[in-house]
Design a protein around this motif. Structure first.
Motif, PDB file in Angstrom:
ATOM      1  N   CYS A   1       5.502  -0.578  -9.638  1.00  0.00           N
ATOM      2  CA  CYS A   1       4.528  -0.950 -10.665  1.00  0.00           C
ATOM      3  C   CYS A   1       3.128  -0.987 -10.062  1.00  0.00           C
ATOM      4  O   CYS A   1       2.961  -0.813  -8.861  1.00  0.00           O
ATOM      5  CB  CYS A   1       4.884  -2.283 -11.313  1.00  0.00           C
ATOM      6  SG  CYS A   1       4.920  -3.697 -10.219  1.00  0.00           S
ATOM      7  N   GLY A   2       2.159  -1.238 -10.921  1.00  0.00           N
ATOM      8  CA  GLY A   2       0.770  -1.138 -10.524  1.00  0.00           C
ATOM      9  C   GLY A   2       0.281  -2.210  -9.572  1.00  0.00           C
ATOM     10  O   GLY A   2       0.648  -3.380  -9.686  1.00  0.00           O
ATOM     11  N   ALA A   3      -0.596  -1.805  -8.664  1.00  0.00           N
ATOM     12  CA  ALA A   3      -1.339  -2.747  -7.835  1.00  0.00           C
ATOM     13  C   ALA A   3      -2.554  -3.249  -8.612  1.00  0.00           C
ATOM     14  O   ALA A   3      -3.285  -4.099  -8.131  1.00  0.00           O
ATOM     15  CB  ALA A   3      -1.768  -2.084  -6.533  1.00  0.00           C
ATOM     16  N   ALA A   4      -2.726  -2.711  -9.813  1.00  0.00           N
ATOM     17  CA  ALA A   4      -3.723  -3.205 -10.770  1.00  0.00           C
ATOM     18  C   ALA A   4      -2.958  -3.880 -11.905  1.00  0.00           C
ATOM     19  O   ALA A   4      -1.760  -3.674 -12.064  1.00  0.00           O
ATOM     20  CB  ALA A   4      -4.562  -2.047 -11.309  1.00  0.00           C
ATOM     21  N   SER A   5      -3.666  -4.673 -12.697  1.00  0.00           N
ATOM     22  CA  SER A   5      -3.020  -5.380 -13.810  1.00  0.00           C
ATOM     23  C   SER A   5      -3.193  -4.684 -15.147  1.00  0.00           C
ATOM     24  O   SER A   5      -2.574  -5.079 -16.123  1.00  0.00           O
ATOM     25  CB  SER A   5      -3.583  -6.802 -13.915  1.00  0.00           C
ATOM     26  OG  SER A   5      -3.244  -7.536 -12.762  1.00  0.00           O
ATOM     27  N   GLY A   6      -4.030  -3.655 -15.195  1.00  0.00           N
ATOM     28  CA  GLY A   6      -4.313  -3.003 -16.461  1.00  0.00           C
ATOM     29  C   GLY A   6      -5.364  -3.801 -17.228  1.00  0.00           C
ATOM     30  O   GLY A   6      -5.708  -4.922 -16.866  1.00  0.00           O
TER      31      GLY A   6
ATOM     32  N   TYR B   1      10.305  -4.396  -3.632  1.00  0.00           N
ATOM     33  CA  TYR B   1       9.076  -3.810  -4.162  1.00  0.00           C
ATOM     34  C   TYR B   1       8.113  -3.541  -3.017  1.00  0.00           C
ATOM     35  O   TYR B   1       8.428  -3.787  -1.851  1.00  0.00           O
ATOM     36  CB  TYR B   1       8.470  -4.715  -5.252  1.00  0.00           C
ATOM     37  CG  TYR B   1       7.590  -5.832  -4.745  1.00  0.00           C
ATOM     38  CD1 TYR B   1       6.268  -5.938  -5.150  1.00  0.00           C
ATOM     39  CD2 TYR B   1       8.065  -6.786  -3.848  1.00  0.00           C
ATOM     40  CE1 TYR B   1       5.450  -6.955  -4.699  1.00  0.00           C
ATOM     41  CE2 TYR B   1       7.254  -7.808  -3.393  1.00  0.00           C
ATOM     42  CZ  TYR B   1       5.948  -7.880  -3.815  1.00  0.00           C
ATOM     43  OH  TYR B   1       5.140  -8.884  -3.361  1.00  0.00           O
ATOM     44  N   GLY B   2       6.937  -3.051  -3.364  1.00  0.00           N
ATOM     45  CA  GLY B   2       5.969  -2.621  -2.359  1.00  0.00           C
ATOM     46  C   GLY B   2       5.268  -3.700  -1.574  1.00  0.00           C
ATOM     47  O   GLY B   2       4.434  -3.402  -0.728  1.00  0.00           O
TER      48      GLY B   2
ATOM     49  N   LEU C   1       0.136  -6.016 -11.044  1.00  0.00           N
ATOM     50  CA  LEU C   1       1.450  -6.281 -11.610  1.00  0.00           C
ATOM     51  C   LEU C   1       2.490  -6.518 -10.528  1.00  0.00           C
ATOM     52  O   LEU C   1       3.450  -7.269 -10.738  1.00  0.00           O
ATOM     53  CB  LEU C   1       1.876  -5.128 -12.526  1.00  0.00           C
ATOM     54  CG  LEU C   1       0.990  -4.885 -13.750  1.00  0.00           C
ATOM     55  CD1 LEU C   1       1.520  -3.723 -14.569  1.00  0.00           C
ATOM     56  CD2 LEU C   1       0.848  -6.138 -14.598  1.00  0.00           C
ATOM     57  N   MET C   2       2.284  -5.912  -9.367  1.00  0.00           N
ATOM     58  CA  MET C   2       3.208  -6.141  -8.254  1.00  0.00           C
ATOM     59  C   MET C   2       3.274  -7.629  -7.915  1.00  0.00           C
ATOM     60  O   MET C   2       4.353  -8.193  -7.750  1.00  0.00           O
ATOM     61  CB  MET C   2       2.761  -5.361  -7.008  1.00  0.00           C
ATOM     62  CG  MET C   2       2.864  -3.860  -7.145  1.00  0.00           C
ATOM     63  SD  MET C   2       2.142  -2.981  -5.728  1.00  0.00           S
ATOM     64  CE  MET C   2       3.228  -3.468  -4.415  1.00  0.00           C
ATOM     65  N   GLY C   3       2.119  -8.237  -7.812  1.00  0.00           N
ATOM     66  CA  GLY C   3       2.068  -9.656  -7.488  1.00  0.00           C
ATOM     67  C   GLY C   3       2.659 -10.524  -8.576  1.00  0.00           C
ATOM     68  O   GLY C   3       3.319 -11.532  -8.294  1.00  0.00           O
ATOM     69  N   VAL C   4       2.453 -10.133  -9.827  1.00  0.00           N
ATOM     70  CA  VAL C   4       2.983 -10.909 -10.957  1.00  0.00           C
ATOM     71  C   VAL C   4       4.505 -10.898 -10.953  1.00  0.00           C
ATOM     72  O   VAL C   4       5.152 -11.946 -11.095  1.00  0.00           O
ATOM     73  CB  VAL C   4       2.437 -10.369 -12.299  1.00  0.00           C
ATOM     74  CG1 VAL C   4       3.127 -11.034 -13.479  1.00  0.00           C
ATOM     75  CG2 VAL C   4       0.926 -10.554 -12.386  1.00  0.00           C
ATOM     76  N   VAL C   5       5.104  -9.715 -10.808  1.00  0.00           N
ATOM     77  CA  VAL C   5       6.569  -9.612 -10.792  1.00  0.00           C
ATOM     78  C   VAL C   5       7.139 -10.426  -9.635  1.00  0.00           C
ATOM     79  O   VAL C   5       8.073 -11.218  -9.813  1.00  0.00           O
ATOM     80  CB  VAL C   5       7.030  -8.137 -10.690  1.00  0.00           C
ATOM     81  CG1 VAL C   5       8.535  -8.053 -10.459  1.00  0.00           C
ATOM     82  CG2 VAL C   5       6.655  -7.351 -11.926  1.00  0.00           C
ATOM     83  N   ALA C   6       6.577 -10.245  -8.447  1.00  0.00           N
ATOM     84  CA  ALA C   6       7.092 -10.949  -7.267  1.00  0.00           C
ATOM     85  C   ALA C   6       6.988 -12.464  -7.428  1.00  0.00           C
ATOM     86  O   ALA C   6       7.944 -13.197  -7.131  1.00  0.00           O
ATOM     87  CB  ALA C   6       6.341 -10.496  -6.022  1.00  0.00           C
ATOM     88  N   GLN C   7       5.847 -12.944  -7.906  1.00  0.00           N
ATOM     89  CA  GLN C   7       5.667 -14.387  -8.058  1.00  0.00           C
ATOM     90  C   GLN C   7       6.631 -14.962  -9.091  1.00  0.00           C
ATOM     91  O   GLN C   7       7.165 -16.053  -8.915  1.00  0.00           O
ATOM     92  CB  GLN C   7       4.228 -14.721  -8.429  1.00  0.00           C
ATOM     93  CG  GLN C   7       3.916 -16.200  -8.295  1.00  0.00           C
ATOM     94  CD  GLN C   7       4.147 -16.712  -6.873  1.00  0.00           C
ATOM     95  OE1 GLN C   7       3.587 -16.174  -5.910  1.00  0.00           O
ATOM     96  NE2 GLN C   7       4.971 -17.747  -6.719  1.00  0.00           N
TER      97      GLN C   7
ATOM     98  N   GLY D   1       0.168   3.192 -12.263  1.00  0.00           N
ATOM     99  CA  GLY D   1      -0.662   4.374 -12.156  1.00  0.00           C
ATOM    100  C   GLY D   1       0.032   5.523 -11.452  1.00  0.00           C
ATOM    101  O   GLY D   1       1.265   5.615 -11.458  1.00  0.00           O
ATOM    102  N   PRO D   2      -0.758   6.395 -10.817  1.00  0.00           N
ATOM    103  CA  PRO D   2      -0.193   7.578 -10.172  1.00  0.00           C
ATOM    104  C   PRO D   2       0.848   7.259  -9.095  1.00  0.00           C
ATOM    105  O   PRO D   2       1.826   7.980  -8.941  1.00  0.00           O
ATOM    106  CB  PRO D   2      -1.404   8.278  -9.553  1.00  0.00           C
ATOM    107  CG  PRO D   2      -2.584   7.778 -10.306  1.00  0.00           C
ATOM    108  CD  PRO D   2      -2.223   6.386 -10.750  1.00  0.00           C
ATOM    109  N   GLY D   3       0.642   6.177  -8.345  1.00  0.00           N
ATOM    110  CA  GLY D   3       1.613   5.822  -7.305  1.00  0.00           C
ATOM    111  C   GLY D   3       2.961   5.450  -7.889  1.00  0.00           C
ATOM    112  O   GLY D   3       4.013   5.840  -7.373  1.00  0.00           O
ATOM    113  N   THR D   4       2.935   4.699  -8.972  1.00  0.00           N
ATOM    114  CA  THR D   4       4.169   4.312  -9.647  1.00  0.00           C
ATOM    115  C   THR D   4       4.904   5.557 -10.141  1.00  0.00           C
ATOM    116  O   THR D   4       6.118   5.699  -9.944  1.00  0.00           O
ATOM    117  CB  THR D   4       3.856   3.383 -10.841  1.00  0.00           C
ATOM    118  OG1 THR D   4       3.166   2.237 -10.353  1.00  0.00           O
ATOM    119  CG2 THR D   4       5.113   2.975 -11.574  1.00  0.00           C
ATOM    120  N   LEU D   5       4.167   6.442 -10.765  1.00  0.00           N
ATOM    121  CA  LEU D   5       4.759   7.677 -11.276  1.00  0.00           C
ATOM    122  C   LEU D   5       5.326   8.520 -10.139  1.00  0.00           C
ATOM    123  O   LEU D   5       6.441   9.047 -10.238  1.00  0.00           O
ATOM    124  CB  LEU D   5       3.714   8.469 -12.059  1.00  0.00           C
ATOM    125  CG  LEU D   5       4.176   9.798 -12.626  1.00  0.00           C
ATOM    126  CD1 LEU D   5       5.369   9.638 -13.559  1.00  0.00           C
ATOM    127  CD2 LEU D   5       3.018  10.474 -13.347  1.00  0.00           C
TER     128      LEU D   5
END
Length: 190
Positions: A7-12, A37-38, A44-50, A106-110
């Motif tokens: 998932c994104g390293a940004a939150s959108g 995860y990464g 979003l990465m931080g949100v899921v992990a937390q 984003g592109p990394g997730t894809l």
């Protein structure tokens, strides 16, 4: 079960993505599954992990040193594996997870989920691949895979091995019953 989430390293731009990412993490923890995860503490990465950690679950991060040096790493994870580069990170995330889920990003997730699915077709990944289609985010990608199939670049049986859903129950059923694609072979050339 270990669930790899890309998932994104940004939150959108819309808080609905972070809210949905939190629900994903809560679901992982509530089912006594573990997150792979990464390793990021941002977006979003931080949100899921937390959310997994807050629910008493285990979180396994995998991150190259260059991103740790940029302060991208989350704190307080169950484990953090430091790797040499992004290729090793992707490989380890694929190896450790029992199911691979692409949440909006984003592109990394894809790139990560596309590589995992591509590798499944040649026998290098036997894990189920899921596009978590929150709010229809991945529908353009589903249409692209359908276009690949219609144009003869992806077989219909292989296309059927890729799940687009936002249903946790469907993800669970998919993971439990999944059979990898038949490994591609090629005719002998003269």
């Amino acid at each position: 079960m270990k669930i790899t989430v890309y998932c994104g390293a940004a939150s959108g731009d819309n808080p609905k993505y972070a809210a949905a990412a939190k629900r994903l993490g809560e679901w992982i923890a509530a089912n006594d599954d573990e997150l792979v995860y990464g390793g990021g503490g941002v977006g979003l990465m931080g949100v899921v992990a937390q959310a997994v950690l807050d629910g008493g679950g285990k979180v396994h991060g995998i991150m190259p040193q260059m991103l740790i040096d940029r302060n991208a790493a989350a704190k307080g994870l169950t484990t953090m594996e430091v790797v040499d580069d992004m290729d090793e990170r992707k490989r380890r995330m694929m190896e450790l997870g029992d199911v691979l889920i692409a949440f909006p990003g984003g592109p990394g997730t894809l790139e990560e989920i596309a590589e995992a699915f591509s590798w499944a077709r040649i026998g290098l990944n036997n894990k189920p691949c899921v596009f978590f289609d929150f709010d229809g985010y991945w529908q353009p990608m589903a249409q692209m895979f359908d276009a690949m199939t219609a144009a003869g670049f992806l077989t219909a049986p292989d296309r059927a091995k890729l799940l687009f859903t936002d249903s946790y129950d469907e993800i669970t059923r998919w993971a439990v019953t999944y059979q990898p694609p038949k490994i591609r072979t090629f005719p002998v050339r003269k």
